[in-house]
Scaffold this motif. Structure first.
Motif, PDB file in Angstrom:
ATOM      1  N   GLN A  11       0.827  -1.204   0.000  1.00  0.00           N
ATOM      2  CA  GLN A  11       0.000   0.000   0.000  1.00  0.00           C
ATOM      3  C   GLN A  11       0.864   1.258   0.000  1.00  0.00           C
ATOM      4  O   GLN A  11       0.596   2.210  -0.736  1.00  0.00           O
ATOM      5  N   GLY A  12       1.903   1.256   0.821  1.00  0.00           N
ATOM      6  CA  GLY A  12       2.790   2.416   0.879  1.00  0.00           C
ATOM      7  C   GLY A  12       3.505   2.649  -0.440  1.00  0.00           C
ATOM      8  O   GLY A  12       3.647   3.795  -0.895  1.00  0.00           O
ATOM      9  N   GLY A  13       3.952   1.572  -1.061  1.00  0.00           N
ATOM     10  CA  GLY A  13       4.623   1.697  -2.355  1.00  0.00           C
ATOM     11  C   GLY A  13       3.680   2.182  -3.439  1.00  0.00           C
ATOM     12  O   GLY A  13       4.049   3.013  -4.267  1.00  0.00           O
ATOM     13  N   ALA A  14       2.462   1.664  -3.432  1.00  0.00           N
ATOM     14  CA  ALA A  14       1.464   2.102  -4.409  1.00  0.00           C
ATOM     15  C   ALA A  14       1.135   3.572  -4.209  1.00  0.00           C
ATOM     16  O   ALA A  14       1.004   4.331  -5.177  1.00  0.00           O
ATOM     17  N   ARG A  15       1.039   3.987  -2.965  1.00  0.00           N
ATOM     18  CA  ARG A  15       0.776   5.399  -2.657  1.00  0.00           C
ATOM     19  C   ARG A  15       1.917   6.272  -3.191  1.00  0.00           C
ATOM     20  O   ARG A  15       1.682   7.333  -3.774  1.00  0.00           O
ATOM     21  N   ALA A  16       3.152   5.810  -3.030  1.00  0.00           N
ATOM     22  CA  ALA A  16       4.308   6.566  -3.522  1.00  0.00           C
ATOM     23  C   ALA A  16       4.266   6.699  -5.041  1.00  0.00           C
ATOM     24  O   ALA A  16       4.596   7.767  -5.579  1.00  0.00           O
ATOM     25  N   VAL A  17       3.854   5.650  -5.728  1.00  0.00           N
ATOM     26  CA  VAL A  17       3.734   5.708  -7.195  1.00  0.00           C
ATOM     27  C   VAL A  17       2.693   6.752  -7.586  1.00  0.00           C
ATOM     28  O   VAL A  17       2.934   7.593  -8.465  1.00  0.00           O
ATOM     29  N   LEU A  18       1.548   6.726  -6.928  1.00  0.00           N
ATOM     30  CA  LEU A  18       0.484   7.677  -7.252  1.00  0.00           C
ATOM     31  C   LEU A  18       0.889   9.107  -6.918  1.00  0.00           C
ATOM     32  O   LEU A  18       0.640  10.032  -7.696  1.00  0.00           O
ATOM     33  N   ALA A  20       3.787  10.310  -6.930  1.00  0.00           N
ATOM     34  CA  ALA A  20       4.825  10.738  -7.872  1.00  0.00           C
ATOM     35  C   ALA A  20       4.244  11.019  -9.258  1.00  0.00           C
ATOM     36  O   ALA A  20       4.976  11.358 -10.172  1.00  0.00           O
ATOM     37  N   GLY A  21       2.946  10.840  -9.416  1.00  0.00           N
ATOM     38  CA  GLY A  21       2.298  11.146 -10.687  1.00  0.00           C
ATOM     39  C   GLY A  21       1.842   9.942 -11.482  1.00  0.00           C
ATOM     40  O   GLY A  21       1.394  10.070 -12.605  1.00  0.00           O
ATOM     41  N   GLY A  22       1.976   8.738 -10.933  1.00  0.00           N
ATOM     42  CA  GLY A  22       1.553   7.521 -11.634  1.00  0.00           C
ATOM     43  C   GLY A  22       2.627   7.029 -12.579  1.00  0.00           C
ATOM     44  O   GLY A  22       3.657   7.686 -12.783  1.00  0.00           O
ATOM     45  N   VAL A  23       2.405   5.866 -13.159  1.00  0.00           N
ATOM     46  CA  VAL A  23       3.417   5.238 -14.010  1.00  0.00           C
ATOM     47  C   VAL A  23       3.617   5.962 -15.340  1.00  0.00           C
ATOM     48  O   VAL A  23       4.552   5.651 -16.064  1.00  0.00           O
ATOM     49  N   GLY A  24       2.787   6.936 -15.632  1.00  0.00           N
ATOM     50  CA  GLY A  24       2.954   7.718 -16.840  1.00  0.00           C
ATOM     51  C   GLY A  24       3.998   8.813 -16.695  1.00  0.00           C
ATOM     52  O   GLY A  24       4.285   9.531 -17.649  1.00  0.00           O
ATOM     53  N   GLY A  28       6.971   8.442 -11.242  1.00  0.00           N
ATOM     54  CA  GLY A  28       6.092   7.310 -10.934  1.00  0.00           C
ATOM     55  C   GLY A  28       6.713   5.985 -11.333  1.00  0.00           C
ATOM     56  O   GLY A  28       6.621   4.997 -10.611  1.00  0.00           O
ATOM     57  N   ARG A  29       7.362   5.964 -12.497  1.00  0.00           N
ATOM     58  CA  ARG A  29       8.040   4.725 -12.933  1.00  0.00           C
ATOM     59  C   ARG A  29       9.196   4.388 -12.000  1.00  0.00           C
ATOM     60  O   ARG A  29       9.426   3.226 -11.679  1.00  0.00           O
ATOM     61  N   GLU A  30       9.896   5.419 -11.542  1.00  0.00           N
ATOM     62  CA  GLU A  30      10.992   5.184 -10.597  1.00  0.00           C
ATOM     63  C   GLU A  30      10.446   4.624  -9.281  1.00  0.00           C
ATOM     64  O   GLU A  30      11.000   3.684  -8.720  1.00  0.00           O
ATOM     65  N   ALA A  31       9.339   5.188  -8.804  1.00  0.00           N
ATOM     66  CA  ALA A  31       8.721   4.699  -7.573  1.00  0.00           C
ATOM     67  C   ALA A  31       8.231   3.261  -7.744  1.00  0.00           C
ATOM     68  O   ALA A  31       8.339   2.448  -6.823  1.00  0.00           O
ATOM     69  N   LEU A  32       7.703   2.941  -8.926  1.00  0.00           N
ATOM     70  CA  LEU A  32       7.259   1.575  -9.188  1.00  0.00           C
ATOM     71  C   LEU A  32       8.447   0.620  -9.192  1.00  0.00           C
ATOM     72  O   LEU A  32       8.363  -0.484  -8.661  1.00  0.00           O
TER      73      LEU A  32
END
Length: 63
Positions: A11-18, A20-24, A28-32
């Motif tokens: 959940q924390g990692g997913a929150r960080a991706v979001l 950061a702006g999402g995988v787009g 966001g890609r770096e967080a993923l």
């Protein structure tokens, strides 16, 4: 099965991706990528939720 102890880092990692702006986005890609590394290190797998995760990532990418 990892239970709540496995769920919290996901959940924390997913929150960080979001956040950061999402995988787009580059952030966001770096967080993923960071999330992926952490989950692999803990040997956590998506299991039965793999199709749902793939669909969510796809929808985030095309929005």
């Amino acid at each position: 099965m990892a239970g709540p102890h496995g769920l919290r880092p996901v959940q924390g990692g997913a929150r960080a991706v979001l956040e950061a702006g999402g995988v787009g986005t580059a952030g966001g890609r770096e967080a993923l990528g960071t999330l992926d590394e952490k989950l692999r290190a803990r040997e956590l797998r998506a299991g039965g939720s793999e199709p749902l995760l793939a669909a969510a990532l796809f929808l985030d990418l095309v929005r």
